[in-house]
Design a protein around this motif. Structure first.
Motif, PDB file in Angstrom:
ATOM      1  N   LYS A 169      -0.285   3.057  -5.807  1.00  0.00           N
ATOM      2  CA  LYS A 169      -1.207   2.293  -4.960  1.00  0.00           C
ATOM      3  C   LYS A 169      -0.884   0.796  -5.006  1.00  0.00           C
ATOM      4  O   LYS A 169      -0.519   0.269  -6.056  1.00  0.00           O
ATOM      5  N   SER A 170      -1.051   0.132  -3.879  1.00  0.00           N
ATOM      6  CA  SER A 170      -0.859  -1.316  -3.801  1.00  0.00           C
ATOM      7  C   SER A 170      -2.069  -2.014  -4.421  1.00  0.00           C
ATOM      8  O   SER A 170      -3.109  -1.397  -4.668  1.00  0.00           O
ATOM      9  N   LYS A 179      -4.034  -3.985  -2.982  1.00  0.00           N
ATOM     10  CA  LYS A 179      -5.141  -3.883  -2.030  1.00  0.00           C
ATOM     11  C   LYS A 179      -5.827  -2.526  -2.139  1.00  0.00           C
ATOM     12  O   LYS A 179      -7.068  -2.429  -2.093  1.00  0.00           O
ATOM     13  N   GLU A 180      -5.041  -1.457  -2.302  1.00  0.00           N
ATOM     14  CA  GLU A 180      -5.608  -0.111  -2.429  1.00  0.00           C
ATOM     15  C   GLU A 180      -6.353   0.048  -3.749  1.00  0.00           C
ATOM     16  O   GLU A 180      -7.420   0.660  -3.802  1.00  0.00           O
ATOM     17  N   VAL A 181      -5.783  -0.512  -4.819  1.00  0.00           N
ATOM     18  CA  VAL A 181      -6.463  -0.481  -6.120  1.00  0.00           C
ATOM     19  C   VAL A 181      -7.797  -1.209  -6.023  1.00  0.00           C
ATOM     20  O   VAL A 181      -8.824  -0.746  -6.523  1.00  0.00           O
ATOM     21  N   LEU A 221      -6.769   9.112  -9.673  1.00  0.00           N
ATOM     22  CA  LEU A 221      -7.759   8.035  -9.681  1.00  0.00           C
ATOM     23  C   LEU A 221      -8.269   7.675 -11.069  1.00  0.00           C
ATOM     24  O   LEU A 221      -8.414   6.502 -11.409  1.00  0.00           O
ATOM     25  N   GLU A 243       0.232   5.477  -9.851  1.00  0.00           N
ATOM     26  CA  GLU A 243       0.119   6.494  -8.797  1.00  0.00           C
ATOM     27  C   GLU A 243       0.677   5.996  -7.468  1.00  0.00           C
ATOM     28  O   GLU A 243       0.678   6.724  -6.478  1.00  0.00           O
ATOM     29  N   LEU A 295      -3.783   3.605 -11.521  1.00  0.00           N
ATOM     30  CA  LEU A 295      -3.745   3.519 -10.065  1.00  0.00           C
ATOM     31  C   LEU A 295      -2.435   2.921  -9.573  1.00  0.00           C
ATOM     32  O   LEU A 295      -1.867   3.380  -8.570  1.00  0.00           O
ATOM     33  N   ALA A 313      -8.245  -8.080  -4.253  1.00  0.00           N
ATOM     34  CA  ALA A 313      -6.823  -7.867  -4.539  1.00  0.00           C
ATOM     35  C   ALA A 313      -6.328  -8.912  -5.530  1.00  0.00           C
ATOM     36  O   ALA A 313      -5.480  -8.624  -6.387  1.00  0.00           O
ATOM     37  N   ALA A 366      -9.668  -1.602  -3.451  1.00  0.00           N
ATOM     38  CA  ALA A 366     -10.630  -0.806  -2.683  1.00  0.00           C
ATOM     39  C   ALA A 366     -11.262   0.284  -3.538  1.00  0.00           C
ATOM     40  O   ALA A 366     -12.460   0.554  -3.452  1.00  0.00           O
ATOM     41  N   VAL A 367     -10.459   0.928  -4.386  1.00  0.00           N
ATOM     42  CA  VAL A 367     -10.973   1.990  -5.255  1.00  0.00           C
ATOM     43  C   VAL A 367     -11.960   1.425  -6.275  1.00  0.00           C
ATOM     44  O   VAL A 367     -13.010   2.017  -6.550  1.00  0.00           O
TER      45      VAL A 367
END
Length: 212
Positions: free
Chosen positions: A166-167, A169-171, A59, A164, A161, A179, A173-174
């Motif tokens: 992550k999509s 959308k996932e990035v 992260l 690692e 991120l 997006a 969210a973090v």
């Protein structure tokens, strides 16, 4: 007399437990965290005397976590404990304001010493790298600039991120972004680095130590 309080940050719990045992005689454990974002939060809440952290963490890597903490608390003391023997990691860590740099294989011999040095306001660098580090710092501006240093903190966060896996959308969210904003950052990041696709971006992140 109270023992100095140490916060441990390592994403390998077995390693963290080993460090806990190593430090127990002389220091009080303030807590253990397993990623860079948790490290920033715990440091703010627990106010340890010294932080012992890995560089490679999920992260948010340790160096980026330190940079964030330095903005809020310039006197924060972080000793990095890492398996990365490359002098570039040590140079980047010290430039970010690290109080120490110890290799994991030397922890049993050097970590307690490094933490005590940090408490005294001194900087400890493992002897394995001290000579190389002095030689590297003695070479002037002929050496190529670190491309990581040209990126903004947000770009470095997004780079890690993405690397690692992550999509967007996932990035998002973090980081608490949309997006679309993440995609815009990614595009500008690739453009500034002269990178054409995500695979090259991940390779760049690995090559420059953003992710292991």
């Amino acid at each position: 007399m109270n023992k100095p309080r140490v916060l441990l940050a390592d994403d390998h719990r077995i390693v963290a437990e080993g460090l806990k045992s190593l430090l127990a005689d002389e220091f009080e454990l303030a807590g253990i965290v397993e990623d860079g974002r948790a490290l920033v939060q715990a440091a703010q809440e627990l106010r340890p005397d010294v932080i012992v952290a890995d560089i490679s963490m999920p992260l948010l890597n340790g160096i980026e976590a330190l940079a964030r903490l330095k903005q809020q608390e310039p006197g924060v003391r972080v000793v990095f404990l890492t398996m990365h023997r490359d002098v570039a990691y040590a140079r980047r860590a010290l430039q970010a304001g690290a109080a120490g740099f110890v290799l994991k294989h030397s922890a049993s011999a050097e970590l307690v010493q490094a933490v005590h040095a940090a408490l005294r306001g001194r900087i400890y660098v493992t002897p394995d790298l001290a000579g190389e580090l002095m030689q590297a710092s003695g070479q002037d501006a002929q050496r190529q600039a670190d491309p990581i240093a040209t990126l903004t903190p947000r770009q470095r966060e997004i780079l890690q991120l993405i690397a690692e896996g992550k999509s967007a959308k996932e990035v998002a969210a973090v980081l608490g972004l949309s997006a679309r904003t993440v995609e815009d950052h990614k595009y500008r990041l690739m453009e500034s680095l002269g990178i054409e696709n995500s695979a090259e971006l991940i390779h760049f992140a690995i090559k420059h130590g953003v992710v292991p």
